[in-house]
Scaffold this motif. Structure first.
Motif, PDB file in Angstrom:
ATOM      1  N   LEU A  11       0.827  -1.207   0.000  1.00 35.93           N
ATOM      2  CA  LEU A  11       0.000   0.000   0.000  1.00 35.93           C
ATOM      3  C   LEU A  11       0.863   1.259   0.000  1.00 35.93           C
ATOM      4  O   LEU A  11       0.551   2.231  -0.699  1.00 35.93           O
ATOM      5  N   ALA A  12       1.941   1.243   0.770  1.00 32.74           N
ATOM      6  CA  ALA A  12       2.831   2.405   0.809  1.00 32.74           C
ATOM      7  C   ALA A  12       3.483   2.645  -0.548  1.00 32.74           C
ATOM      8  O   ALA A  12       3.576   3.786  -1.014  1.00 32.74           O
ATOM      9  N   ILE A  13       3.920   1.589  -1.200  1.00 26.99           N
ATOM     10  CA  ILE A  13       4.540   1.721  -2.520  1.00 26.99           C
ATOM     11  C   ILE A  13       3.518   2.216  -3.543  1.00 26.99           C
ATOM     12  O   ILE A  13       3.808   3.078  -4.362  1.00 26.99           O
ATOM     13  N   GLY A  14       2.313   1.694  -3.469  1.00 25.91           N
ATOM     14  CA  GLY A  14       1.256   2.145  -4.368  1.00 25.91           C
ATOM     15  C   GLY A  14       0.919   3.612  -4.172  1.00 25.91           C
ATOM     16  O   GLY A  14       0.746   4.363  -5.140  1.00 25.91           O
ATOM     17  N   PHE A  15       0.855   4.035  -2.911  1.00 20.94           N
ATOM     18  CA  PHE A  15       0.570   5.440  -2.614  1.00 20.94           C
ATOM     19  C   PHE A  15       1.705   6.329  -3.102  1.00 20.94           C
ATOM     20  O   PHE A  15       1.473   7.398  -3.677  1.00 20.94           O
ATOM     21  N   GLU A  16       2.936   5.880  -2.917  1.00 21.06           N
ATOM     22  CA  GLU A  16       4.096   6.640  -3.383  1.00 21.06           C
ATOM     23  C   GLU A  16       4.084   6.783  -4.901  1.00 21.06           C
ATOM     24  O   GLU A  16       4.361   7.855  -5.433  1.00 21.06           O
ATOM     25  N   GLN A  17       3.737   5.725  -5.609  1.00 18.18           N
ATOM     26  CA  GLN A  17       3.671   5.783  -7.071  1.00 18.18           C
ATOM     27  C   GLN A  17       2.560   6.723  -7.536  1.00 18.18           C
ATOM     28  O   GLN A  17       2.722   7.452  -8.513  1.00 18.18           O
ATOM     29  N   LEU A  18       1.440   6.712  -6.824  1.00 24.92           N
ATOM     30  CA  LEU A  18       0.332   7.609  -7.158  1.00 24.92           C
ATOM     31  C   LEU A  18       0.751   9.070  -6.992  1.00 24.92           C
ATOM     32  O   LEU A  18       0.476   9.903  -7.849  1.00 24.92           O
ATOM     33  N   ILE A  19       1.447   9.367  -5.907  1.00 26.61           N
ATOM     34  CA  ILE A  19       1.906  10.743  -5.670  1.00 26.61           C
ATOM     35  C   ILE A  19       2.910  11.148  -6.735  1.00 26.61           C
ATOM     36  O   ILE A  19       2.864  12.269  -7.242  1.00 26.61           O
ATOM     37  N   GLN A  20       3.822  10.251  -7.084  1.00 27.97           N
ATOM     38  CA  GLN A  20       4.817  10.590  -8.098  1.00 27.97           C
ATOM     39  C   GLN A  20       4.143  10.811  -9.452  1.00 27.97           C
ATOM     40  O   GLN A  20       4.499  11.730 -10.183  1.00 27.97           O
ATOM     41  N   TRP A  21       3.168  10.006  -9.778  1.00 26.67           N
ATOM     42  CA  TRP A  21       2.478  10.140 -11.057  1.00 26.67           C
ATOM     43  C   TRP A  21       1.717  11.463 -11.122  1.00 26.67           C
ATOM     44  O   TRP A  21       1.726  12.155 -12.133  1.00 26.67           O
ATOM     45  N   LYS A  22       1.075  11.838 -10.024  1.00 24.71           N
ATOM     46  CA  LYS A  22       0.231  13.026 -10.043  1.00 24.71           C
ATOM     47  C   LYS A  22       1.013  14.315  -9.785  1.00 24.71           C
ATOM     48  O   LYS A  22       0.724  15.340 -10.392  1.00 24.71           O
ATOM     49  N   TYR A  23       2.010  14.288  -8.900  1.00 27.46           N
ATOM     50  CA  TYR A  23       2.680  15.522  -8.485  1.00 27.46           C
ATOM     51  C   TYR A  23       4.162  15.560  -8.841  1.00 27.46           C
ATOM     52  O   TYR A  23       4.840  16.532  -8.528  1.00 27.46           O
ATOM     53  N   GLY A  24       4.680  14.528  -9.458  1.00 25.93           N
ATOM     54  CA  GLY A  24       6.058  14.529  -9.914  1.00 25.93           C
ATOM     55  C   GLY A  24       7.077  14.346  -8.807  1.00 25.93           C
ATOM     56  O   GLY A  24       6.741  13.919  -7.702  1.00 25.93           O
ATOM     57  N   PRO A  25       8.304  14.681  -9.091  1.00 27.18           N
ATOM     58  CA  PRO A  25       9.390  14.472  -8.120  1.00 27.18           C
ATOM     59  C   PRO A  25       9.200  15.263  -6.817  1.00 27.18           C
ATOM     60  O   PRO A  25       9.581  14.793  -5.753  1.00 27.18           O
ATOM     61  N   MET A  26       8.619  16.453  -6.899  1.00 30.46           N
ATOM     62  CA  MET A  26       8.406  17.225  -5.672  1.00 30.46           C
ATOM     63  C   MET A  26       7.404  16.536  -4.751  1.00 30.46           C
ATOM     64  O   MET A  26       7.497  16.655  -3.531  1.00 30.46           O
ATOM     65  N   LEU A  53       3.313  19.177   0.559  1.00 34.16           N
ATOM     66  CA  LEU A  53       2.189  18.444  -0.037  1.00 34.16           C
ATOM     67  C   LEU A  53       0.969  19.347  -0.192  1.00 34.16           C
ATOM     68  O   LEU A  53       0.278  19.306  -1.214  1.00 34.16           O
ATOM     69  N   VAL A  54       0.695  20.179   0.807  1.00 30.19           N
ATOM     70  CA  VAL A  54      -0.450  21.088   0.727  1.00 30.19           C
ATOM     71  C   VAL A  54      -0.250  22.085  -0.422  1.00 30.19           C
ATOM     72  O   VAL A  54      -1.190  22.379  -1.158  1.00 30.19           O
ATOM     73  N   LEU A  55       0.966  22.595  -0.568  1.00 28.24           N
ATOM     74  CA  LEU A  55       1.242  23.517  -1.673  1.00 28.24           C
ATOM     75  C   LEU A  55       1.045  22.838  -3.030  1.00 28.24           C
ATOM     76  O   LEU A  55       0.488  23.445  -3.956  1.00 28.24           O
ATOM     77  N   ALA A  58      -2.701  22.436  -3.567  1.00 27.35           N
ATOM     78  CA  ALA A  58      -3.353  23.714  -3.865  1.00 27.35           C
ATOM     79  C   ALA A  58      -3.018  24.163  -5.295  1.00 27.35           C
ATOM     80  O   ALA A  58      -3.860  24.763  -5.972  1.00 27.35           O
ATOM     81  N   GLN A  59      -1.811  23.880  -5.744  1.00 25.76           N
ATOM     82  CA  GLN A  59      -1.397  24.285  -7.073  1.00 25.76           C
ATOM     83  C   GLN A  59      -2.160  23.514  -8.145  1.00 25.76           C
ATOM     84  O   GLN A  59      -2.514  24.056  -9.182  1.00 25.76           O
TER      85      GLN A  59
END
Length: 61
Positions: A11-26, A53-55, A58-59
């Motif tokens: 689950l942690a790896i999946g969540f990390e991949q989702l964040i990278q896909w949606k928000y990129g390296p930052m 993450l909040v920034l 919001a962006q």
């Protein structure tokens, strides 16, 4: 017990991949800061990760 650890890790790896896909390296940097801050009990590091993450949220919204 090992099965629960494997499921949590997946689950942690999946969540990390989702964040990278949606928000990129930052997004990954923010997620890592948040995770490290929580594990190290450091309010400054986890706060920086949460703020980043909040920034990013919001962006994109």
């Amino acid at each position: 017990m090992p099965l629960i650890a494997i499921v949590i890790a997946a689950l942690a790896i999946g969540f990390e991949q989702l964040i990278q896909w949606k928000y990129g390296p930052m997004g990954i940097v923010a997620f890592v800061l948040l995770t490290v801050g929580i594990k190290a009990n450091s309010l400054k590091i986890s706060g920086a990760g949460a703020a980043l993450l909040v920034l990013l949220l919001a962006q994109s919204g």
